[in-house]
Motif scaffolding. Structure first.
Motif, mmCIF file in Angstrom:
data_model
loop_
_atom_site.group_PDB
_atom_site.id
_atom_site.type_symbol
_atom_site.label_atom_id
_atom_site.label_comp_id
_atom_site.label_asym_id
_atom_site.label_seq_id
_atom_site.Cartn_x
_atom_site.Cartn_y
_atom_site.Cartn_z
ATOM 1 N N PRO A 83 8.521 13.316 -12.808
ATOM 2 C CA PRO A 83 7.214 13.895 -12.996
ATOM 3 C C PRO A 83 7.048 14.850 -13.956
ATOM 4 C CG PRO A 83 8.306 15.056 -11.092
ATOM 5 C CD PRO A 83 9.246 14.067 -11.656
ATOM 6 N N SER A 85 4.136 16.217 -14.464
ATOM 7 C CA SER A 85 2.897 17.376 -14.065
ATOM 8 C C SER A 85 2.045 17.840 -14.949
ATOM 9 C CB SER A 85 3.851 18.526 -13.324
ATOM 10 O OG SER A 85 3.097 19.271 -12.591
ATOM 11 N N GLU A 86 1.462 16.908 -15.933
ATOM 12 C CA GLU A 86 0.692 17.020 -17.181
ATOM 13 C C GLU A 86 -0.778 17.413 -16.490
ATOM 14 O OE1 GLU A 86 -1.345 14.363 -18.291
ATOM 15 O OE2 GLU A 86 -2.213 15.386 -20.066
ATOM 16 N N CYS A 87 -1.380 16.336 -15.792
ATOM 17 C CA CYS A 87 -2.629 16.269 -15.360
ATOM 18 C C CYS A 87 -3.185 17.436 -14.408
ATOM 19 C CB CYS A 87 -3.068 14.842 -15.105
ATOM 20 S SG CYS A 87 -2.508 14.222 -13.425
ATOM 21 N N ARG A 88 -2.554 17.787 -13.642
ATOM 22 C CA ARG A 88 -2.501 18.973 -12.499
ATOM 23 C C ARG A 88 -3.864 18.334 -11.776
ATOM 24 N NH1 ARG A 88 1.899 21.618 -13.491
ATOM 25 N NH2 ARG A 88 1.519 23.657 -13.043
ATOM 26 N N MET A 91 -2.952 18.939 -7.284
ATOM 27 C CA MET A 91 -2.968 20.271 -6.648
ATOM 28 C C MET A 91 -2.978 20.260 -5.234
ATOM 29 S SD MET A 91 -1.915 21.702 -9.887
ATOM 30 C CE MET A 91 -1.801 23.243 -9.125
ATOM 31 N N VAL A 99 -1.711 27.479 -4.602
ATOM 32 C CA VAL A 99 -2.168 26.328 -5.146
ATOM 33 C C VAL A 99 -0.830 25.743 -5.963
ATOM 34 C CG1 VAL A 99 -3.613 24.911 -6.399
ATOM 35 C CG2 VAL A 99 -4.666 26.347 -4.826
ATOM 36 N N PHE A 105 6.448 19.845 -6.933
ATOM 37 C CA PHE A 105 6.772 20.875 -6.000
ATOM 38 C C PHE A 105 7.811 20.733 -5.034
ATOM 39 C CE2 PHE A 105 6.524 24.950 -3.848
ATOM 40 C CZ PHE A 105 6.480 25.868 -4.759
ATOM 41 N N PRO A 106 8.885 21.330 -4.798
ATOM 42 C CA PRO A 106 9.948 20.906 -3.805
ATOM 43 C C PRO A 106 9.251 20.933 -2.428
ATOM 44 C CG PRO A 106 10.778 22.904 -4.879
ATOM 45 C CD PRO A 106 9.449 22.441 -5.751
ATOM 46 N N GLU A 122 -11.173 21.744 -5.530
ATOM 47 C CA GLU A 122 -11.824 22.193 -6.998
ATOM 48 C C GLU A 122 -11.033 22.098 -8.002
ATOM 49 O OE1 GLU A 122 -14.281 25.853 -7.710
ATOM 50 O OE2 GLU A 122 -12.585 26.421 -8.510
ATOM 51 N N ALA A 123 -9.688 22.385 -7.954
ATOM 52 C CA ALA A 123 -8.764 22.305 -9.159
ATOM 53 C C ALA A 123 -8.375 20.744 -9.384
ATOM 54 C CB ALA A 123 -7.165 22.949 -8.570
ATOM 55 N N VAL A 126 -11.889 19.625 -11.274
ATOM 56 C CA VAL A 126 -11.991 20.093 -12.681
ATOM 57 C C VAL A 126 -11.006 19.536 -13.445
ATOM 58 C CG1 VAL A 126 -11.706 22.343 -13.848
ATOM 59 C CG2 VAL A 126 -12.879 22.067 -11.544
ATOM 60 N N ASN A 127 -9.706 19.460 -13.108
ATOM 61 C CA ASN A 127 -8.828 18.893 -14.069
ATOM 62 C C ASN A 127 -9.085 17.268 -14.075
ATOM 63 O OD1 ASN A 127 -7.271 21.120 -14.472
ATOM 64 N ND2 ASN A 127 -5.924 21.096 -12.745
ATOM 65 N N ARG B 299 8.186 22.455 -17.023
ATOM 66 C CA ARG B 299 7.712 22.378 -15.580
ATOM 67 C C ARG B 299 8.281 23.376 -14.695
ATOM 68 N NH1 ARG B 299 10.163 19.335 -12.434
ATOM 69 N NH2 ARG B 299 10.799 17.605 -13.763
ATOM 70 N N ARG B 442 0.879 20.937 -23.552
ATOM 71 C CA ARG B 442 1.391 20.171 -22.303
ATOM 72 C C ARG B 442 0.361 19.940 -21.165
ATOM 73 N NH1 ARG B 442 7.240 20.049 -19.511
ATOM 74 N NH2 ARG B 442 6.590 18.661 -17.720
ATOM 75 N N CYS B 443 -0.073 20.918 -20.581
ATOM 76 C CA CYS B 443 -0.818 20.680 -19.524
ATOM 77 C C CYS B 443 -2.341 20.670 -19.407
ATOM 78 C CB CYS B 443 -0.301 21.608 -18.102
ATOM 79 S SG CYS B 443 -1.064 23.311 -18.516
ATOM 80 N N VAL B 444 -3.115 19.900 -18.695
ATOM 81 C CA VAL B 444 -4.529 19.728 -18.772
ATOM 82 C C VAL B 444 -5.453 20.920 -18.761
ATOM 83 C CG1 VAL B 444 -6.580 18.583 -17.922
ATOM 84 C CG2 VAL B 444 -4.303 17.412 -18.612
ATOM 85 N N THR B 476 -9.796 27.479 -12.655
ATOM 86 C CA THR B 476 -8.862 26.191 -12.763
ATOM 87 C C THR B 476 -7.677 26.651 -13.649
ATOM 88 O OG1 THR B 476 -10.587 24.886 -11.872
ATOM 89 C CG2 THR B 476 -8.462 23.882 -12.753
ATOM 90 N N THR B 480 -3.907 26.686 -12.261
ATOM 91 C CA THR B 480 -3.268 25.363 -12.205
ATOM 92 C C THR B 480 -2.511 25.231 -13.635
ATOM 93 O OG1 THR B 480 -5.148 24.001 -13.126
ATOM 94 C CG2 THR B 480 -5.034 24.289 -10.691
#
Lengths: 311, 522
Positions: A83, A85-88, A91, A99, A105-106, A122-123, A126-127, B299, B442-444, B476, B480
């Motif tokens: 993963p 985990s770029e686009c988030r 969440m 969050v 996340f393990p 919301e997160a 928005v993402n 990450r 890297r992250c959005v 956000t 995040t």
């Protein structure tokens, strides 16, 4: 093709496969994701048993969740991809850590997850809208229309009007890279999920694609510094197009496959400019750059092959 | 230039600072040229730019402070010392001839900054020879920290745990959190642990780590070695900016000096990384050390304590944190508030005559820092915490991590003071632009969020102030983003909205109350 000398030679010698240490994908040395041991976690009030290596997303996927855990950039079909985990957009709210991104996340013993919590929802919203704000949303002329993960999650999340709009200013669009007869790159649709880079480097071990630049200039580029796909060392295996979640990397034959018949309005004229449309026929799948650096196809002086080339 | 010759206990000596913003290299050359019987020793900067270069002439238990010294005055001072007397100076202080701490002149004629707060980890800066183990030992009653810590790692970890010491600075692996948790994790994780000293900071206003590496590198390295023993690490890596050649050289010389002094069973390496703001983030620091040609945040979880440098369990702290570790393991009474014991270093900068790096106990308030600088014009606002710090209308805020966080300010040890002509909307906008331009990509939430943040601020200038949208976006980004860069990037905007809401409304109405924004009337 049993007389093809290529196969005999490539087995007998140390073929010109890039060593992994020569590969520079431009991405971080991420830690392994997932838990170290099996656990029981609670997802929206439901107890879920997970195995070692599981993430919270794995746990969420086994039950009906209250919130839509979109997890757009996550890729399930190949262990070596993600993963990231770029686009988030994955969440979720946890009692223990607030969050968190569920895709990586393990799943730890006793964790309690609420997917529908306001902060998490919301997160994700928005993402997702942030992703759409940087996406050329011309679905009707896109070769990935109807088979696009971004489109799917936008529909799943009931997006009607993205709060930050979409990329619509034609002067801001990057030229479409149409140089390769096999794969087309339209960076205006790229969400930088990095799946193609991992498919190219970690699965195919070809070392062609990389992440380059930073900030708003971050983009998918080529490890040999080329400007276009044709000048890269691509072997046209197509894995990047297979894993692309949007219409950013598409097989040439499919570029207009799902374009709706709107007269005068095509995928190619959706962007201001095209580079490399005048390519001359490419006899093999290797780009000229790859061919130049490759020795695999040439009979080796010390090879014990008695078979001459066909021509 | 730097020397391992000690400065402590010398009866007749001239100390010349090499390092910091106004370097005393000329003065040093002049003094060395003329010296016959008087010792000339290069020290580090005191951190107070307004006084630099600050040459100190000591004779017989008294020291003359030569502020903004020139080569000629240094030569004259040296001649006076050779003749057995102190030179004329703006301030002269009597002290114990063997003192290991910089004597503090009374708060007169512009030297007030040296008397601000309490100089504990800064005590030796400008006074002890930076890479002299003899000086450092003298200050510690003979023992290195590592000598008492090495034989009993469990006790060392316990003492750090009992002290509840928190990490300092954005590049720390335990920013504002008790560091003992990371130590325990690193020592319990499979693999060969390593200690990283993260001194890489591209924010020109956050100077404390560079000051420590230039002026007191032995305290940093000694406690890094003690940390290595406590977590059973085999090596220490010191990571600095490429441009900070002196910090790098002093760190290397200090490492060599320690190796000469005693057999080190832990090796120390000194490595330079890029001069980019992102390069100071803890995981991008590790990426740079691993030689990646492109930096992006890793990450997490797990963090560096489990998966750090080359995947090894890694304890990563800033020089500021190591300086506090030295205080804990040296049995100093840390002082400060129990929830964040010790002191914190702040660089006071902005619209001031010259920046000063000072030290405040955590039970002080930021107001105490005002005396360290002269502000041009009336005070309007402060940006506290560095590039992505928070804007505040006053400095009645505790100097502790919980206090700063409670006031929604940053903890990266910077207090930028701004005068009345500073527009807080424009200031917040400049910081948002930095976030947009310098994030790793890297992250959005960080990459795309910072773009939209700038756009929403631009909308204010176009007549539309969407406070709800701004707050939602900032939330956000904060909650995040992958790393502290994105978590903090929106802070200047949200705190400016809180403290200066009427200014945002005025801009939307086409008016800049400070009269500084182009195209808007006052």
């Amino acid at each position: 093709m049993s007389t093809d000398p290529i196969w005999e030679n490539s087995r007998a010698t140390d073929a010109d496969v890039p060593l992994t240490e020569d590969i520079a994908p431009g991405t971080a040395n991420d830690p392994p994701a997932g838990s170290t041991a099996g656990a029981t976690v609670t997802i929206d009030g439901q107890a879920v048993e997970t195995e070692a290596g599981a993430t919270l997303l794995d746990a969420c996927e086994t039950v009906e969740t209250d919130g839509e855990v979109l997890a757009l950039c996550s890729y399930d079909d190949e262990e070596l991809i993600g993963p990231r985990s770029e686009c988030r957009t994955c969440m979720v709210e946890t009692e223990e850590h607030g969050v968190v991104p569920s895709c990586s996340f393990p799943a730890e013993e006793g964790m309690t997850v609420e997917t529908g919590a306001a902060a998490a929802s919301e997160a994700r919203d928005v993402n997702l809208d942030l992703l759409l704000s940087n996406h050329n949303l011309l679905c009707t002329t896109c070769g990935a229309n109807g088979r696009c993960d971004l489109q799917d999650v936008a529909i799943q999340n009931d997006v009607v009007e993205p709060r930050y709009g979409v990329m619509h200013d034609r002067s801001e669009l990057e030229p479409i890279d149409d140089s390769s007869p096999f794969i087309q790159i339209d960076r205006n649709k790229c969400i930088l999920c990095n799946r193609c880079v991992e498919a190219c480097n970690d699965v195919q071990v070809e070392g062609v694609l990389r992440m380059e630049g930073s900030g708003e200039d971050t983009r998918i580029g080529f490890q040999n510094g080329a400007d276009t796909m044709m000048e890269s060392t691509c072997v046209s295996c197509g894995h990047c197009a297979t894993v692309c979640p949007t219409g950013s990397l598409v097989e040439q034959g499919l570029v207009d496959a799902t374009t709706l018949p709107v007269p005068g309005f095509t995928h190619k004229n959706s962007a201001e400019e095209i580079v490399g449309e005048d390519y001359e026929g490419q006899p093999g799948q290797m780009t000229p750059m790859k061919r130049e650096h490759s020795t695999e196809n040439e009979p080796r002086a010390n090879a014990e092959s008695t078979v001459e080339g066909d021509d | 230039m730097a020397t391992r010759k000690g400065a402590i206990g010398d009866d007749s000596i001239i100390r010349v600072p090499v390092g910091g913003e106004h370097d005393g290299t000329d003065c040093l050359a002049a003094a060395e040229d003329a010296a016959e019987t008087v010792d000339v020793v290069a020290v580090g900067s005191t951190g107070v730019d307004a006084l630099a270069p600050l040459v100190l002439a000591t004779h017989d238990g008294a020291t003359a402070f030569l502020f903004n010294c020139t080569a000629e005055r240094t030569r004259a001072a040296l001649e006076a010392l050779e003749g057995g007397s102190l030179p004329d100076a703006a301030a002269t202080v009597e002290h114990d001839p063997g003192t290991t701490d910089l004597p503090t002149p009374p708060k007169t004629n512009g030297s007030a900054a040296l008397g601000v707060g309490s100089r504990r980890v800064l005590a030796g800066c400008g006074w002890r020879a930076p890479t002299s183990v003899a000086d450092y030992r003298a200050a510690r009653d003979g023992d290195l920290v590592v000598e008492s810590a090495a034989p009993d790692p469990d006790a060392t970890r316990e003492r750090i745990g009992d002290a509840a010491l928190r990490g300092r600075g954005r590049g720390d692996g335990s920013t504002d959190a008790p560091i003992s948790a990371a130590w325990t994790t690193a020592s319990e994780t499979d693999g060969e642990p390593v200690v990283v000293v993260n001194g890489n900071e591209a924010d020109d206003h956050a100077r404390a780590d560079r000051l420590l590496l230039e002026s007191a590198p032995l305290a940093v390295l000694d406690s890094a070695l003690a940390t290595a023993h406590a977590i059973d690490a085999t090596d220490v890596v010191v990571y600095v900016n490429d441009a900070e050649t002196l910090a790098r050289r002093r760190a290397q010389e200090a490492a060599d000096a320690l190796a000469d002094d005693r057999d080190l069973d832990v090796s120390i390496g000194v490595v330079a990384g890029p001069d980019a703001y992102t390069a100071g983030e803890m995981t991008m620091a590790l990426e740079a050390l691993e030689g990646n040609d492109r930096l992006e945040a890793r990450r997490r979880p797990p963090g560096p304590a489990q998966y750090g440098l080359h995947g090894r369990p890694t304890v990563i702290h800033t020089p500021r944190t190591f300086a506090q570790i030295e205080q804990v393991l040296g049995d100093e009474n840390l002082g400060g508030v129990p929830r964040d014991p010790g002191t914190r270093l702040f660089t006071v900068a902005g619209d001031v005559d010259a920046p000063a790096t000072i030290e405040l106990p955590t039970d002080a308030t930021l107001d105490d820092a005002r005396g360290a600088v002269a502000l041009d014009g009336g005070f309007k606002t402060a940006c506290v915490g560095g590039r992505f710090g928070g804007l505040a209308r006053d400095l009645d805020v505790p100097a502790s991590a919980p206090g700063l966080r409670g006031a929604r300010l940053g903890t990266n040890g910077v207090i930028e003071l701004f005068g009345e002509s500073t527009c807080s909307v424009a200031l917040a906008g400049r910081r948002a632009k930095l976030a947009r331009e310098e994030n790793c990509g890297r992250c959005v939430p960080c990459r795309e969020g910072s773009k939209q943040l700038v756009d929403l601020l631009r909308d204010v200038y176009d007549g539309e102030y969407q406070a709800g949208m701004l707050r939602e976006l900032a939330r956000t980004m904060r909650e995040t983003s992958t790393c502290e860069f994105g978590e903090e990037a929106s802070r200047p905007v949200t705190t400016a909205m809180e403290a200066f809401e009427p200014e945002f409304r005025a801009h939307a109405d086409g008016r800049c109350p400070s009269g500084t924004c182009d195209g808007l009337s006052t």
